[in-house]
Design a protein around this motif. Structure first.
Motif, PDB file in Angstrom:
ATOM      1  N   THR A 150      70.016 -27.804  47.522  1.00  0.00           N
ATOM      2  CA  THR A 150      70.808 -28.693  47.836  1.00  0.00           C
ATOM      3  C   THR A 150      72.018 -28.432  47.525  1.00  0.00           C
ATOM      4  N   ILE A 151      72.503 -27.964  46.265  1.00  0.00           N
ATOM      5  CA  ILE A 151      73.991 -27.612  46.203  1.00  0.00           C
ATOM      6  C   ILE A 151      74.334 -26.362  47.040  1.00  0.00           C
ATOM      7  N   ASN A 152      73.642 -25.506  47.467  1.00  0.00           N
ATOM      8  CA  ASN A 152      73.757 -24.410  48.342  1.00  0.00           C
ATOM      9  C   ASN A 152      74.162 -24.841  49.543  1.00  0.00           C
ATOM     10  N   GLN A 153      73.196 -25.843  50.252  1.00  0.00           N
ATOM     11  CA  GLN A 153      73.662 -26.510  51.597  1.00  0.00           C
ATOM     12  C   GLN A 153      74.899 -27.407  51.582  1.00  0.00           C
ATOM     13  N   TYR A 154      74.999 -28.408  50.712  1.00  0.00           N
ATOM     14  CA  TYR A 154      75.710 -29.368  50.704  1.00  0.00           C
ATOM     15  C   TYR A 154      77.080 -29.287  49.893  1.00  0.00           C
ATOM     16  N   ASP A 155      76.902 -28.453  49.004  1.00  0.00           N
ATOM     17  CA  ASP A 155      77.995 -28.251  47.893  1.00  0.00           C
ATOM     18  C   ASP A 155      77.517 -29.044  46.810  1.00  0.00           C
ATOM     19  N   VAL A 156      78.397 -28.757  45.531  1.00  0.00           N
ATOM     20  CA  VAL A 156      77.998 -29.468  44.240  1.00  0.00           C
ATOM     21  C   VAL A 156      78.723 -30.951  44.074  1.00  0.00           C
ATOM     22  N   VAL A 157      79.793 -31.007  44.825  1.00  0.00           N
ATOM     23  CA  VAL A 157      80.613 -32.328  45.105  1.00  0.00           C
ATOM     24  C   VAL A 157      80.098 -32.856  46.619  1.00  0.00           C
ATOM     25  N   SER A 158      78.789 -33.677  46.473  1.00  0.00           N
ATOM     26  CA  SER A 158      78.431 -34.121  47.711  1.00  0.00           C
ATOM     27  C   SER A 158      77.313 -35.412  47.369  1.00  0.00           C
ATOM     28  N   LYS A 159      77.309 -36.070  48.296  1.00  0.00           N
ATOM     29  CA  LYS A 159      76.425 -37.269  48.394  1.00  0.00           C
ATOM     30  C   LYS A 159      75.111 -36.771  47.980  1.00  0.00           C
ATOM     31  N   GLU A 160      74.568 -35.880  48.524  1.00  0.00           N
ATOM     32  CA  GLU A 160      73.195 -35.379  48.233  1.00  0.00           C
ATOM     33  C   GLU A 160      72.997 -35.034  46.612  1.00  0.00           C
ATOM     34  N   VAL A 161      74.159 -34.298  46.105  1.00  0.00           N
ATOM     35  CA  VAL A 161      73.961 -33.857  44.804  1.00  0.00           C
ATOM     36  C   VAL A 161      74.026 -35.155  43.802  1.00  0.00           C
ATOM     37  N   ALA A 162      75.027 -35.880  44.113  1.00  0.00           N
ATOM     38  CA  ALA A 162      75.033 -37.413  43.231  1.00  0.00           C
ATOM     39  C   ALA A 162      73.946 -37.808  43.281  1.00  0.00           C
ATOM     40  N   SER A 163      73.220 -38.166  44.359  1.00  0.00           N
ATOM     41  CA  SER A 163      71.808 -38.977  44.468  1.00  0.00           C
ATOM     42  C   SER A 163      70.696 -38.176  43.454  1.00  0.00           C
ATOM     43  N   LYS A 168      91.838 -27.102  43.992  1.00  0.00           N
ATOM     44  CA  LYS A 168      90.730 -27.246  44.628  1.00  0.00           C
ATOM     45  C   LYS A 168      89.696 -26.198  44.103  1.00  0.00           C
ATOM     46  N   GLU A 169      88.582 -26.372  43.996  1.00  0.00           N
ATOM     47  CA  GLU A 169      87.739 -25.596  43.158  1.00  0.00           C
ATOM     48  C   GLU A 169      87.066 -24.634  44.472  1.00  0.00           C
ATOM     49  N   ALA A 170      86.026 -23.876  43.919  1.00  0.00           N
ATOM     50  CA  ALA A 170      85.415 -22.718  44.771  1.00  0.00           C
ATOM     51  C   ALA A 170      84.562 -23.542  45.984  1.00  0.00           C
ATOM     52  N   GLY A 171      84.140 -24.832  45.549  1.00  0.00           N
ATOM     53  CA  GLY A 171      83.415 -25.595  46.653  1.00  0.00           C
ATOM     54  C   GLY A 171      84.183 -26.103  47.806  1.00  0.00           C
ATOM     55  N   LYS A 172      83.598 -26.969  48.600  1.00  0.00           N
ATOM     56  CA  LYS A 172      84.158 -27.629  49.644  1.00  0.00           C
ATOM     57  C   LYS A 172      84.831 -29.052  49.583  1.00  0.00           C
ATOM     58  N   ALA A 173      84.897 -29.478  48.582  1.00  0.00           N
ATOM     59  CA  ALA A 173      85.533 -30.887  48.191  1.00  0.00           C
ATOM     60  C   ALA A 173      87.048 -30.583  48.145  1.00  0.00           C
ATOM     61  N   GLU A 174      87.652 -31.448  48.727  1.00  0.00           N
ATOM     62  CA  GLU A 174      89.059 -31.405  48.687  1.00  0.00           C
ATOM     63  C   GLU A 174      89.306 -32.313  47.193  1.00  0.00           C
ATOM     64  N   VAL A 175      90.613 -31.897  46.676  1.00  0.00           N
ATOM     65  CA  VAL A 175      91.049 -32.624  45.488  1.00  0.00           C
ATOM     66  C   VAL A 175      90.943 -34.162  45.770  1.00  0.00           C
ATOM     67  N   GLY A 176      90.178 -35.067  44.768  1.00  0.00           N
ATOM     68  CA  GLY A 176      90.365 -36.318  44.742  1.00  0.00           C
ATOM     69  C   GLY A 176      89.116 -36.922  45.221  1.00  0.00           C
ATOM     70  N   ILE A 177      88.227 -36.201  45.945  1.00  0.00           N
ATOM     71  CA  ILE A 177      87.111 -36.581  46.566  1.00  0.00           C
ATOM     72  C   ILE A 177      85.913 -36.822  45.446  1.00  0.00           C
ATOM     73  N   VAL A 178      85.418 -38.048  45.332  1.00  0.00           N
ATOM     74  CA  VAL A 178      84.460 -38.032  44.298  1.00  0.00           C
ATOM     75  C   VAL A 178      83.142 -38.969  45.029  1.00  0.00           C
ATOM     76  N   PHE A 179      81.817 -38.612  44.489  1.00  0.00           N
ATOM     77  CA  PHE A 179      80.714 -39.449  44.986  1.00  0.00           C
ATOM     78  C   PHE A 179      80.154 -39.981  43.633  1.00  0.00           C
ATOM     79  N   ILE A 180      79.839 -41.249  43.963  1.00  0.00           N
ATOM     80  CA  ILE A 180      79.113 -41.987  42.798  1.00  0.00           C
ATOM     81  C   ILE A 180      77.859 -42.689  43.211  1.00  0.00           C
ATOM     82  N   ALA A 181      76.886 -42.321  42.304  1.00  0.00           N
ATOM     83  CA  ALA A 181      75.511 -42.737  42.748  1.00  0.00           C
ATOM     84  C   ALA A 181      74.859 -43.623  41.872  1.00  0.00           C
TER      85      ALA A 181
END
Length: 416
Positions: free
Chosen positions: A323-336, A362-375
């Motif tokens: 899941t992390i590899n496919q969607y990124d550690v900062v993602s809807k799927e990982v939060a879920s 910005k970290e090594a992942g895909k998410a831009e600075v400020g993006i947050v997922f809450i589950a």
């Protein structure tokens, strides 16, 4: 009645410690109808202290001073008081006996001469007996102003305020009533709320004042009534809060200073006989900290995992590496998966999970600075929201915490 609070200490002025005393004193005075109009921090300098006392005399009713009452040479408040009031230090035998007993029984050592000299006090002062420390407080009046000197140690100051200062003010002065009512709102900003309630605010009586107290993601609305007739003030507060509630009922989550969203969430969990846990990455444990700040939280809060590192999400929370590899550690799927993982790990009914990039880079992942997922995991489903909380970093984290509480509250209010 009007008061000024003065803190003495170079350690405050250089930022070595934070002044928490002034807030406690102001809140205590406000409850008995004394309005604090000014807070000052000044250095441990005799001339500066004398100039400050002189400038405040007859301009306010009460001056409350903290600091400078210790046993060492740099604590000069007592000597400065003597100079200002043209007084001399005398030994208070009752205080000396108490100091000796306290040191010998609690600290298990003989009291030094320096300790005993804590009993040296201005002869004209009314002594405020400190039963939790060695530095007594002083109450002295000059013309129309009372000067109250308290130790700077917070727990000693609080004891004297609660047990000596407030009771003495109540006994000696007639005071107006100051009544507050705080409305806690979540989900809308200060300017939007102001637009919604503009007509209501414009029609408030002159003796009612509204203040906006914004935080990222939440706004407290404080309604204050001042006057001499308590019944009229209380009725006006009640009526205006009721009319305000009709306008913004969709964002109101509680009332009064002690009725924080954490308290409300805890009460709802108790009513449902339900439990909760948290899995936090971007919020770094702050959600858990706020939940456990409420007395009795152990009855519904099972625990937290601060899974800051990616491998911790995998090894502890059972988040899939795929899941992390496919969607990124900062993602809807990982939060879920984090929410489900902590829910199963702690065996709870509800769970909160956060993952995001608070910046500043910005970290090594895909998410831009400020993006947050809450589950939010419930007994029946998982809800995930994506937000861009922007910068700076601290603001993004604060907004994450507040939004998480707003989301879990909405879920708990269903079927109540």
């Amino acid at each position: 009645m009007k008061a000024t609070i003065v803190t003495i200490g170079d350690e405050i002025l250089i930022g070595q410690i934070v002044d928490t005393n002034s807030g406690y004193i102001a809140k205590s005075l406000d409850k008995i109808g004394v309005q604090t109009i000014e807070m000052l921090s000044i250095s441990d300098d005799k001339k500066h202290i004398l100039d400050t006392l002189s400038s405040l005399q007859n301009n306010v009713d009460i001056v409350v001073i903290t600091g400078g009452l210790g046993p060492t040479k740099d604590d000069i408040t007592k000597h400065t008081f003597c100079e200002y009031f043209q007084d001399t230090l005398v030994r208070n035998l009752e205080i000396e006996k108490y100091v000796i007993e306290l040191i010998e029984t609690v600290m298990k050592r003989p009291a030094s001469q320096m300790n005993k000299d804590q009993a040296l006090l201005p002869s004209k002062c009314h002594v405020l007996f400190n039963k939790v420390g060695t530095a007594p407080g002083m109450w002295m009046k000059k013309e129309n102003t009372v000067f109250i000197s308290l130790p700077g140690v917070p727990y000693e100051m609080k004891y004297l305020v609660d047990n000596e200062v407030i009771p003495k003010i109540v006994k000696e002065y007639e005071r107006p009533y100051i009544i507050h009512k705080t409305i806690l709102t979540y989900g809308q900003g200060e300017s939007l709320i102001a637009e919604r309630i503009e007509s209501w605010e414009n029609n408030l009586p002159e003796y009612l004042k509204l203040a906006y107290l914004p935080n990222p993601g939440r706004v407290r609305l404080r309604l204050t009534a001042r006057g001499t007739n308590k019944e009229i003030l209380e009725k006006a507060i009640e009526e205006n809060v009721a009319s305000l509630t009709k306008i913004i009922n969709d964002i109101i989550v509680g009332f009064d200073e002690d009725e924080t969203i954490e308290v409300i969430i805890g009460r709802l969990l108790k009513q449902k006989n339900a439990t909760i846990a948290t899995a936090e990455s971007v919020s770094g444990g702050r959600i858990a900290q706020q939940i456990t700040s409420v007395a009795g939280a152990s009855s519904y809060f099972r625990g937290s995992v601060v899974s800051y590192a990616t491998d911790t999400k995998v090894s502890v929370l059972n988040v899939s590496q795929e899941t992390i590899n496919q969607y990124d550690v900062v993602s809807k799927e990982v939060a879920s998966e984090m929410a489900i993982g902590i829910q199963k790990l702690m065996k709870t009914d509800y769970a909160i999970a956060t993952t995001g990039n608070a910046g500043p880079t910005k970290e090594a992942g895909k998410a831009e600075v400020g993006i947050v997922f809450i589950a939010i995991a419930t007994p029946n489903s998982v809800l995930v929201e994506e937000h861009n909380f922007g910068q700076p970093r601290e603001k993004a984290i604060d907004r994450t915490v507040n939004k998480a509480f707003e989301m879990i509250l909405k879920e708990l209010l269903k079927n109540v």
